[in-house]
Design an enzyme around this catalytic site. Sequence first.
Site, PDB file in Angstrom:
ATOM      1  CG  ASN A   1      -0.207  -0.101   2.511  1.00  0.00           C
ATOM      2  OD1 ASN A   1       0.559   0.798   2.845  1.00  0.00           O
ATOM      3  ND2 ASN A   1      -0.396  -1.182   3.248  1.00  0.00           N
TER       4      ASN A   1
ATOM      5  CE  LYS B   1       7.972 -13.460 -13.719  1.00  0.00           C
ATOM      6  NZ  LYS B   1       8.555 -13.181 -15.004  1.00  0.00           N
TER       7      LYS B   1
ATOM      8  N   PRO C   1      -4.834 -11.247  10.367  1.00  0.00           N
ATOM      9  CG  PRO C   1      -2.994 -11.732  11.703  1.00  0.00           C
ATOM     10  CD  PRO C   1      -3.537 -11.952  10.330  1.00  0.00           C
ATOM     11  CG  ASP C   2      -7.626  -5.418  13.531  1.00  0.00           C
ATOM     12  OD1 ASP C   2      -6.687  -4.844  14.127  1.00  0.00           O
ATOM     13  OD2 ASP C   2      -8.598  -4.812  13.060  1.00  0.00           O
TER      14      ASP C   2
HETATM   15  N1  CTP Z   1      -4.590  -2.269  11.790  1.00  0.00           N
HETATM   16  C1  CTP Z   1      -4.003  -3.416  12.308  1.00  0.00           C
HETATM   17  N2  CTP Z   1      -4.118  -4.601  11.665  1.00  0.00           N
HETATM   18  C2  CTP Z   1      -4.815  -4.689  10.514  1.00  0.00           C
HETATM   19  C3  CTP Z   1      -5.408  -3.527   9.973  1.00  0.00           C
HETATM   20  C4  CTP Z   1      -5.276  -2.333  10.636  1.00  0.00           C
HETATM   21  O1  CTP Z   1      -3.355  -3.328  13.349  1.00  0.00           O
HETATM   22  N3  CTP Z   1      -4.905  -5.868   9.887  1.00  0.00           N
HETATM   23  C5  CTP Z   1      -4.451  -1.010  12.551  1.00  0.00           C
HETATM   24  C6  CTP Z   1      -3.777   0.103  11.774  1.00  0.00           C
HETATM   25  O2  CTP Z   1      -2.391   0.088  11.992  1.00  0.00           O
HETATM   26  C7  CTP Z   1      -4.393   1.357  12.396  1.00  0.00           C
HETATM   27  C8  CTP Z   1      -5.785   0.896  12.779  1.00  0.00           C
HETATM   28  O3  CTP Z   1      -5.725  -0.534  12.872  1.00  0.00           O
HETATM   29  O4  CTP Z   1      -3.716   1.749  13.559  1.00  0.00           O
HETATM   30  C9  CTP Z   1      -6.855   1.267  11.768  1.00  0.00           C
HETATM   31  O5  CTP Z   1      -6.446   0.820  10.488  1.00  0.00           O
HETATM   32  P1  CTP Z   1      -7.356   1.036   9.219  1.00  0.00           P
HETATM   33  O6  CTP Z   1      -6.691   0.457   8.017  1.00  0.00           O
HETATM   34  O7  CTP Z   1      -7.779   2.482   9.166  1.00  0.00           O
HETATM   35  O8  CTP Z   1      -8.645   0.208   9.626  1.00  0.00           O
HETATM   36  P2  CTP Z   1      -9.141  -1.246   9.394  1.00  0.00           P
HETATM   37  O9  CTP Z   1      -9.401  -1.850  10.739  1.00  0.00           O
HETATM   38  O10 CTP Z   1      -8.251  -2.002   8.473  1.00  0.00           O
HETATM   39  O11 CTP Z   1     -10.567  -0.983   8.736  1.00  0.00           O
HETATM   40  P3  CTP Z   1     -10.945  -0.565   7.214  1.00  0.00           P
HETATM   41  O12 CTP Z   1      -9.862  -1.135   6.356  1.00  0.00           O
HETATM   42  O13 CTP Z   1     -12.262  -1.200   7.029  1.00  0.00           O
HETATM   43  O14 CTP Z   1     -11.016   0.933   7.204  1.00  0.00           O
END
Ligand code: CTP
Length: 402
Positions: A213, A292, A309-310
Amino acid sequence: MSTGEQSRPHVVLGVTGGIAAYKACELLRLLQKGGAEVQVIMTKNACEFVSPLTFETLSGFPAVTDTFNRPERWSVEHVAMAKWADLFVIAPATANILAKMAAGIADDMLSTTVLATSAPVLVAPAMNSGMYLNAATQANMSLLQSRGIHFVDPASGYLACGDTGVGKLAPVEEIAARCFELLNKRQDMAGLRVLVTAGPTREMLDPVRYITNRSSGKMGYALAAAAKARGAEVTLLTGPVSLSAPAGVHVVPFLTTADLLEAMLKYAGDCDVIIQAAAPADYRPEAVAQQKIKKKSGEPFVLTMVENPDVAATVGAMKKEGQTFVGFAAETENVLEHAAGKLKKKHLDLIVANDVTAPGAGFDVDTNIVTLIAGDHQQSLPLAAKREVADAILDEVLRIRG
Ligand code: CTP
C-alpha cells in the site's frame, strides 16, 4: 547531546547579519535567566553589527566566529557544539541562512554546525519584507518546516530599511518562551518505553511480486524520532520503507502483517506506550507460489485473498494496566465516525484520524492534517509537519497518562 545535567540546558545561539543582531544579546540574557547555558556562533556579517566581545562577555564562552576564515576549525568545533546543544536557536535569521539550511550548504561555522546537530532547531527570521515574502524564501521556509525546523514568525512594523511590513524579528520574550517550550519537552518521556510501528506490509504472491500500500512510514518515523528526542526508550517496528531510522532507536523490521503481529506480541508487553502507525494489509494471497507465476494469455488472473489478523485489535485486547495504546485511522469518507468506531473496537486509548484525500495529508507527504480522538476529548490540528504532528500526539499521550 548535553552532559545530562538536567538543570542547565545547553543552547547554541546562532546570530546572523542583520540590524536585529543586537536583540540577540537580550535573547541571550533571557535564556540565561531561565537557567540555560548559552554559547554563541556568529556569522561574519553578524560581527559587522555586534562585536563578538559583547556575546563573549555576556555568555562567558568565546563567541565562535568566522573572522579568521580558517575552515579547518569547523571540522573540529562544529561537531562538539552540535553535540553539546540541547537546542539550537538562530535569531535573527537572514534569508541567506534559511537558503543555506534548506539546501544543506555548510560553508561557515554556523551553517556547518546547524547541519550537524540533532538538537531541535528554532529559527526567528528577520529581514526586509520583500525578501521575506519572496517565493524563494517562502519555499525555503516551507521545506525547513516540513523537516521539523521550528519557526517564530516575524512581526509586522517599521523596518530598519525604512519600509513598513512583515520582517521584524519577533519579540525576544516570545523567542525565549519558544526556546523553553522546546527544551522542556526534551525529557518529558524519560523512563517510558515506547513501541512505534511504521510503514506498509508486503504480502508476497510469488518470489517476485507482492501486494502493498501507499504508506511511506514518515508518520511512524517522525513519532519514533520525537519520542526518542523526548527521552523515551524507543523500539521501532518497521515495514519496508526508504527512510533512515532515528539514531539510538531499536529497529526491528517486518514484512507481512503476520510478521508484524509476531513482533508486536514479542515487544508490546514490555512497553508503556504502543503506537500502531503501520499500515498492515487486511488480506493476503491465499497461497504464496514457490515459483514465479506464469502468464496465461487470454485468461483473467484470479487471486483469492484471505483475511489477515487485525494486529491492533489483538494487541488492544491484551492491553495491560498502565499501557497507552494509540492507533491511526486513514479514511477517505466519514472520517471521525469511522475513527471513533475503530477506537472502541480495537481498545485504543487514542486514535489519530486523517482524511488521506485532503491536500497536504496522508501518504508520502511531509505534512499531515489530523484529529486526535480520546474518549470524549477531540482535538483537530491544523496542517503541520509530521514531526510537529508527532509531538502533538505525544503531548496527548502524556495528557491521557496523567
Ligand atoms: N490495523 C491493524 N491490523 C490490521 C489492519 C489495521 O493493526 N490488519 C491497525 C492500523 O495500523 C491502524 C488501525 O488498525 O492503527 C486502523 O487501520 P485502518 O486500516 O484504518 O482500519 P481497518 O481496521 O483495516 O478498517 P478498514 O480497512 O475497514 O477501514
